[in-house]
Design a protein around this motif. Structure first.
Motif, PDB file in Angstrom:
ATOM      1  N   SER A 133     -30.196 -10.221  21.211  1.00 20.97           N
ATOM      2  CA  SER A 133     -30.779 -10.808  22.524  1.00 20.97           C
ATOM      3  C   SER A 133     -29.319 -11.161  23.351  1.00 20.97           C
ATOM      4  N   ALA A 134     -29.269 -10.713  24.858  1.00 18.25           N
ATOM      5  CA  ALA A 134     -28.379 -11.150  25.618  1.00 18.25           C
ATOM      6  C   ALA A 134     -28.056 -12.530  25.702  1.00 18.25           C
ATOM      7  N   GLU A 135     -28.980 -13.444  25.561  1.00 14.05           N
ATOM      8  CA  GLU A 135     -28.931 -14.885  25.504  1.00 14.05           C
ATOM      9  C   GLU A 135     -27.733 -15.354  24.304  1.00 14.05           C
ATOM     10  N   GLN A 136     -27.811 -14.791  23.029  1.00 13.84           N
ATOM     11  CA  GLN A 136     -27.044 -14.977  22.115  1.00 13.84           C
ATOM     12  C   GLN A 136     -25.601 -14.299  22.349  1.00 13.84           C
ATOM     13  N   ILE A 137     -25.497 -13.323  23.040  1.00 16.92           N
ATOM     14  CA  ILE A 137     -24.305 -12.681  23.444  1.00 16.92           C
ATOM     15  C   ILE A 137     -23.381 -13.531  24.271  1.00 16.92           C
ATOM     16  N   PHE A 138     -23.959 -14.212  25.389  1.00 18.38           N
ATOM     17  CA  PHE A 138     -23.123 -14.943  26.136  1.00 18.38           C
ATOM     18  C   PHE A 138     -23.311 -16.491  25.591  1.00 18.38           C
ATOM     19  N   ASP A 139     -24.006 -16.850  24.795  1.00 19.05           N
ATOM     20  CA  ASP A 139     -23.940 -18.186  24.338  1.00 19.05           C
ATOM     21  C   ASP A 139     -22.662 -18.371  23.621  1.00 19.05           C
ATOM     22  N   ALA A 140     -21.935 -19.473  24.019  1.00 18.43           N
ATOM     23  CA  ALA A 140     -20.539 -19.438  23.364  1.00 18.43           C
ATOM     24  C   ALA A 140     -20.510 -20.343  22.071  1.00 18.43           C
ATOM     25  N   ASN A 141     -21.775 -21.204  21.708  1.00 21.48           N
ATOM     26  CA  ASN A 141     -22.026 -21.500  20.404  1.00 21.48           C
ATOM     27  C   ASN A 141     -22.307 -20.555  19.091  1.00 21.48           C
ATOM     28  N   VAL A 142     -22.536 -19.328  19.937  1.00 22.53           N
ATOM     29  CA  VAL A 142     -22.814 -18.136  18.997  1.00 22.53           C
ATOM     30  C   VAL A 142     -21.714 -17.380  18.731  1.00 22.53           C
ATOM     31  N   VAL A 143     -20.941 -17.572  17.411  1.00 21.46           N
ATOM     32  CA  VAL A 143     -19.637 -16.799  17.194  1.00 21.46           C
ATOM     33  C   VAL A 143     -19.863 -15.369  17.020  1.00 21.46           C
ATOM     34  N   LYS A 144     -18.981 -14.434  17.762  1.00 23.44           N
ATOM     35  CA  LYS A 144     -19.338 -13.145  17.395  1.00 23.44           C
ATOM     36  C   LYS A 144     -18.050 -12.499  16.541  1.00 23.44           C
ATOM     37  N   ARG A 158     -15.937 -16.754  20.639  1.00 25.91           N
ATOM     38  CA  ARG A 158     -17.200 -17.197  21.252  1.00 25.91           C
ATOM     39  C   ARG A 158     -17.415 -16.436  22.548  1.00 25.91           C
ATOM     40  N   ALA A 159     -16.480 -15.446  23.112  1.00 26.76           N
ATOM     41  CA  ALA A 159     -16.999 -14.718  24.198  1.00 26.76           C
ATOM     42  C   ALA A 159     -17.929 -13.689  23.519  1.00 26.76           C
ATOM     43  N   PRO A 160     -18.413 -12.792  24.511  1.00 26.84           N
ATOM     44  CA  PRO A 160     -19.237 -11.701  24.227  1.00 26.84           C
ATOM     45  C   PRO A 160     -18.441 -10.241  23.854  1.00 26.84           C
ATOM     46  N   ILE A 161     -17.904 -10.119  22.451  1.00 30.19           N
ATOM     47  CA  ILE A 161     -17.347  -8.964  22.237  1.00 30.19           C
ATOM     48  C   ILE A 161     -18.028  -8.354  21.083  1.00 30.19           C
ATOM     49  N   PRO A 162     -18.009  -6.996  21.506  1.00 28.98           N
ATOM     50  CA  PRO A 162     -17.486  -6.218  22.324  1.00 28.98           C
ATOM     51  C   PRO A 162     -18.011  -6.251  23.815  1.00 28.98           C
ATOM     52  N   GLU A 177     -29.970  -0.681  20.708  1.00 30.85           N
ATOM     53  CA  GLU A 177     -29.485  -1.561  19.594  1.00 30.85           C
ATOM     54  C   GLU A 177     -28.097  -2.030  20.112  1.00 30.85           C
ATOM     55  N   LEU A 178     -28.015  -3.243  19.853  1.00 31.78           N
ATOM     56  CA  LEU A 178     -26.799  -3.995  20.426  1.00 31.78           C
ATOM     57  C   LEU A 178     -25.735  -3.958  19.159  1.00 31.78           C
ATOM     58  N   PRO A 179     -24.340  -3.727  19.522  1.00 33.02           N
ATOM     59  CA  PRO A 179     -23.321  -3.404  18.567  1.00 33.02           C
ATOM     60  C   PRO A 179     -22.890  -5.010  18.053  1.00 33.02           C
ATOM     61  N   HIS A 180     -23.294  -5.977  18.763  1.00 25.63           N
ATOM     62  CA  HIS A 180     -22.770  -7.396  18.596  1.00 25.63           C
ATOM     63  C   HIS A 180     -23.187  -7.789  17.006  1.00 25.63           C
ATOM     64  N   LYS A 181     -22.339  -8.723  16.491  1.00 25.25           N
ATOM     65  CA  LYS A 181     -22.579  -9.160  15.335  1.00 25.25           C
ATOM     66  C   LYS A 181     -22.312 -10.722  15.332  1.00 25.25           C
ATOM     67  N   ARG A 182     -23.247 -11.560  14.827  1.00 23.89           N
ATOM     68  CA  ARG A 182     -23.175 -12.891  14.948  1.00 23.89           C
ATOM     69  C   ARG A 182     -22.502 -13.449  13.497  1.00 23.89           C
ATOM     70  N   HIS A 183     -21.300 -14.228  13.792  1.00 24.68           N
ATOM     71  CA  HIS A 183     -20.794 -14.743  12.271  1.00 24.68           C
ATOM     72  C   HIS A 183     -21.562 -15.940  11.806  1.00 24.68           C
ATOM     73  N   ILE A 184     -21.621 -15.738  10.634  1.00 23.52           N
ATOM     74  CA  ILE A 184     -22.408 -16.967   9.538  1.00 23.52           C
ATOM     75  C   ILE A 184     -21.079 -17.561   9.345  1.00 23.52           C
TER      76      ILE A 184
END
Length: 252
Positions: A133-144, A158-162, A177-184
């Motif tokens: 979701s775009a919400e997670q991409i732009f959420d600074a608490n979600v590390v990409k 914390r920025a929307p990369i890529p 399909e978004l190319p973004h990955k959330r770090h755990i």
């Protein structure tokens, strides 16, 4: 392969003071985290803290507690002190389970430990899940995180990369399909690397992003990541997160 779990736990938290001791379904949060560690294949689990209140509560429910200094810059620095105090062998694998992950599946603790055992060139291993979701991409608490073709980290932010040029900021629909990955935030290291990491001074990008793993990349160390084989559960950073964790654990 054998490994240990160390759980760094601080009382101070800007968003949720006293977080490790907050009650969730009748138990302090740190107890839930400790129980998740014991459910893994780890040969032992230790709670590392600098706060006597946490130590007393953890000892009361039977945890192994290691008291550490109060001036550590990160959880990884705290783990390095534990390794020295306990005299861990340099080749031992240590998994850092954050003290605010009461719903973390033991399966993921095992996964990150096994991944390190399989990658001798990695200084650290960690996990990611896919962002949808775009919400997670732009959420600074979600590390990409960005990874290369072999699964090694290129950068965490914390920025929307890529950045999707021609899409973001232009009101165009997101790709299917978004190319973004959330770090755990789950890490495995060998004891020998913990000592090296603690010797590095905190770097500027680490301090700007408030992401300790950037210190490793800055000094040329490799971090290998795999996709989590199961949903990572729900971490606790805010009061709202606390309520979600309460519902999940109360129904477990």
């Amino acid at each position: 392969m054998t490994f240990r779990v160390v759980i760094p736990a601080r009382f101070a938290s800007t968003r949720l003071p006293g977080k490790p001791l907050r009650d969730i379904a009748g138990k302090p949060m740190i107890q839930h985290v400790y129980e998740r560690a014991l459910e893994s294949e780890a040969e032992s689990a230790i709670i590392a803290t600098d706060d006597q209140r946490i130590a007393e509560v953890a000892t009361a429910f039977g945890a192994d507690v290691c008291m550490t200094r109060a001036d550590h810059q990160s959880g990884t620095d705290r783990l390095a002190e534990v390794a020295i105090q306990r005299g861990f062998d340099p080749a031992e694998i240590i998994v850092n389970v954050q003290g605010d992950e009461p719903c973390l599946p033991a399966q993921l603790i095992n996964q990150v430990a096994h991944d390190l055992a399989e990658h001798s060139k990695a200084a650290m291993t960690s996990l990611y899940s896919r962002i949808e979701s775009a919400e997670q991409i732009f959420d600074a608490n979600v590390v990409k995180v960005l990874v290369d073709a072999q699964g090694y980290a290129l950068y965490f932010s914390r920025a929307p990369i890529p950045w999707l040029r021609g899409v973001f900021g232009e009101n165009k629909p997101l790709p299917t399909e978004l190319p973004h990955k959330r770090h755990i935030g789950l890490y495995a290291y060998r004891t020998s690397y913990l000592q090296r990491y603690a010797d590095f001074a905190p770097c500027t990008i680490e301090q700007f992003e408030s992401l300790e793993q950037l210190r490793a990349l800055y000094h040329g160390n490799r971090i290998h990541l795999t996709e989590a084989t199961i949903a990572p559960g729900h971490g606790v950073d805010t009061e709202a997160d606390l309520l979600i964790a309460e519902k999940l654990l109360a129904s477990a």
